[in-house]
Design a protein around this motif. Structure first.
Motif, PDB file in Angstrom:
ATOM      1  N   GLU A 179      23.273  12.648  19.911  1.00 19.48           N
ATOM      2  CA  GLU A 179      23.957  13.552  18.842  1.00 19.48           C
ATOM      3  C   GLU A 179      23.339  14.625  18.565  1.00 19.48           C
ATOM      4  N   ALA A 180      21.750  14.496  18.153  1.00 19.81           N
ATOM      5  CA  ALA A 180      21.030  15.613  17.621  1.00 19.81           C
ATOM      6  C   ALA A 180      20.913  16.772  18.505  1.00 19.81           C
ATOM      7  N   PHE A 181      20.716  16.238  20.068  1.00 19.00           N
ATOM      8  CA  PHE A 181      20.683  17.338  21.028  1.00 19.00           C
ATOM      9  C   PHE A 181      21.755  18.114  21.172  1.00 19.00           C
ATOM     10  N   VAL A 182      23.201  17.533  20.881  1.00 18.11           N
ATOM     11  CA  VAL A 182      24.217  18.385  20.909  1.00 18.11           C
ATOM     12  C   VAL A 182      24.289  19.845  20.053  1.00 18.11           C
ATOM     13  N   TYR A 183      23.601  19.488  18.775  1.00 18.82           N
ATOM     14  CA  TYR A 183      23.392  20.471  18.028  1.00 18.82           C
ATOM     15  C   TYR A 183      22.268  21.789  18.526  1.00 18.82           C
ATOM     16  N   VAL A 184      21.412  21.213  19.396  1.00 22.25           N
ATOM     17  CA  VAL A 184      20.247  22.144  19.691  1.00 22.25           C
ATOM     18  C   VAL A 184      20.954  22.854  20.986  1.00 22.25           C
TER      19      VAL A 184
ATOM     20  N   SER B 188      10.553  14.330  12.747  1.00 17.93           N
ATOM     21  CA  SER B 188      10.837  15.620  12.037  1.00 17.93           C
ATOM     22  C   SER B 188      11.957  16.150  12.525  1.00 17.93           C
ATOM     23  N   PHE B 189      12.629  15.727  13.659  1.00 18.71           N
ATOM     24  CA  PHE B 189      13.879  16.171  13.964  1.00 18.71           C
ATOM     25  C   PHE B 189      15.116  16.225  13.376  1.00 18.71           C
ATOM     26  N   PRO B 190      15.349  15.000  12.724  1.00 21.63           N
ATOM     27  CA  PRO B 190      16.695  14.953  11.823  1.00 21.63           C
ATOM     28  C   PRO B 190      16.573  16.147  10.657  1.00 21.63           C
ATOM     29  N   THR B 191      15.620  16.330  10.277  1.00 21.05           N
ATOM     30  CA  THR B 191      15.341  17.162   8.970  1.00 21.05           C
ATOM     31  C   THR B 191      15.519  18.727   9.462  1.00 21.05           C
TER      32      THR B 191
ATOM     33  N   ILE C 204      17.373  19.498  12.374  1.00 24.74           N
ATOM     34  CA  ILE C 204      18.462  19.746  12.724  1.00 24.74           C
ATOM     35  C   ILE C 204      19.468  20.066  11.353  1.00 24.74           C
ATOM     36  N   GLN C 205      19.249  19.217  10.424  1.00 23.02           N
ATOM     37  CA  GLN C 205      19.999  19.490   9.088  1.00 23.02           C
ATOM     38  C   GLN C 205      19.744  20.994   8.343  1.00 23.02           C
ATOM     39  N   ASP C 206      18.355  21.181   8.532  1.00 21.15           N
ATOM     40  CA  ASP C 206      18.128  22.371   7.626  1.00 21.15           C
ATOM     41  C   ASP C 206      18.117  23.653   8.517  1.00 21.15           C
ATOM     42  N   TYR C 207      18.376  23.689   9.666  1.00 18.47           N
ATOM     43  CA  TYR C 207      18.218  24.891  10.444  1.00 18.47           C
ATOM     44  C   TYR C 207      19.620  24.971  11.429  1.00 18.47           C
ATOM     45  N   PHE C 208      19.636  24.010  12.545  1.00 18.12           N
ATOM     46  CA  PHE C 208      20.613  23.962  13.575  1.00 18.12           C
ATOM     47  C   PHE C 208      21.924  24.080  12.932  1.00 18.12           C
ATOM     48  N   ILE C 209      22.203  22.932  12.304  1.00 18.96           N
ATOM     49  CA  ILE C 209      23.608  22.907  11.669  1.00 18.96           C
ATOM     50  C   ILE C 209      24.014  24.284  10.725  1.00 18.96           C
ATOM     51  N   LYS C 210      23.213  24.598   9.909  1.00 20.07           N
ATOM     52  CA  LYS C 210      23.293  25.899   9.604  1.00 20.07           C
ATOM     53  C   LYS C 210      23.754  27.151  10.331  1.00 20.07           C
TER      54      LYS C 210
END
Length: 332
Positions: A188-193, A311-314, A316-322
């Motif tokens: 799920e996280a990799f989808v954002y990347v 560190s990846f969840p943070t 993803i939240q702080d940078y990739f989703i934005k």
């Protein structure tokens, strides 16, 4: 930022022997040879009978393609040009007695020859902290000077360095995907990347390359790769220099600066080199690219994989989703 190769198994004593053998070919009288350590190079500091005259000897042990003899020589050609054309203090190369920038030394343990280079030592202190406001302003002026030289420099024929383009981005993305296979990053996280990478690739491919925005860049100017002499920064370690957008170079440095210092950097840099109208949009894209590149590099090291995963969840939240949602994150 590259994989370590087959020549890493030599002992410190054996590397010292290689260094001493190489020194015979240079116009340097060595008083003392100090082993500094091993990463993608094995490094020694050469002391002479003049305290103000020291040198850095590198034994290049990586088998990465960007570590071929021709590529290393190209890095040194740019350093030589910077030394000759600007007032910047850089680790300029020393040519050997035959006028060569790069030499080969055979070892007892392998058919492979080791590549050796020698640079003038750059005096200064590593910060080990966030730079002050004035240090940041001077760091921006340093980068602006590097870019100004690159804009005006006639790159010689055969100059061969990495190209920071969409292929490079996707190479980093593929490396990062290994963390999903190792179950250290959720799919799920990799989808954002992945979605971010495709958005960035569109930016890279639609951004016209001009003399004013694209050229040879340092591409790795962070606190480990510059030293301060007083309040003036001096760049070191050009081993990742290559062709890229000047704003990508800035984005790489922004990874290591606070929001306030990023603003100071932009204000100082733009006094020397005019930034294009949509520079913030481009910096956003290149900043996320820099994160992908940095995480991909560190993911090669098994020792660092767990801390990356944490560190990846943070991130993803702080940078990739934005970034995907078009929200501000770089200067706010």
């Amino acid at each position: 930022m590259m994989a370590i190769g087959v020549n890493t198994m030599l002992s410190e004593e054996e590397y010292t022997k290689v260094a001493k053998e190489a020194l015979i070919q240079y116009p340097i009288i060595c008083e003392k040879l100090v082993y500094l350590g091993k990463s993608d190079n094995v490094t020694f500091r050469i002391h002479t009978n003049d305290d103000n005259r020291k040198f850095l000897l590198k034994i290049h042990i990586s088998t990465s393609s960007i570590k071929s003899k021709g590529n290393i020589e190209s890095e040194l050609i740019w350093l030589e040009a910077l030394d000759g054309d600007t007032d910047l203090v850089v680790p300029s190369p020393v040519r050997n007695l035959d006028g060569d920038l790069v030499i080969d030394i055979s070892t007892d343990h392998s058919d492979n020859k080791l590549i050796v280079t020698i640079h003038h030592w750059v005096n200064g202190e590593v910060l080990n902290r966030e730079p002050t406001r004035s240090e940041t302003a001077n760091l921006a002026l340093l980068m602006a000077a590097l870019h100004k030289h690159s804009m005006q420099w006639n790159v010689p024929e055969g100059f061969n360095r990495p190209i920071y383009n969409s292929d490079h981005l996707f190479s980093s993305l593929n490396q990062l995907k290994q963390l999903v296979n190792l179950e250290l990053m959720s799919s799920e996280a990799f989808v954002y990347v992945e979605e971010s990478a495709h958005k960035i690739a569109n930016v890279i491919q639609s951004h016209e390359r001009l003399q004013s925005n694209w050229g040879v860049i340092h591409s790795d100017l962070h606190e480990s790769n510059y030293v301060f002499h007083g309040d003036i920064p001096r760049p070191i370690d050009f081993s990742n220099c290559g062709y890229g957008f000047y704003l990508f170079d800035i984005a790489e440095t922004f990874l290591h600066l606070s929001v306030e210092n990023r603003k100071i950097f932009i204000a100082s840099y733009s006094k020397v080199n005019k930034l294009q109208e949509n520079y913030l949009e481009l910096l956003d894209a290149f900043f996320i690219w820099s994160i992908i590149r940095t995480f991909a590099f560190h993911s090669l090291n098994p020792i660092e994989q767990q801390s990356l995963a944490e560190s990846f969840p943070t991130v993803i939240q702080d940078y990739f989703i934005k970034y995907i949602n078009g929200e501000d994150f770089l200067l706010s």
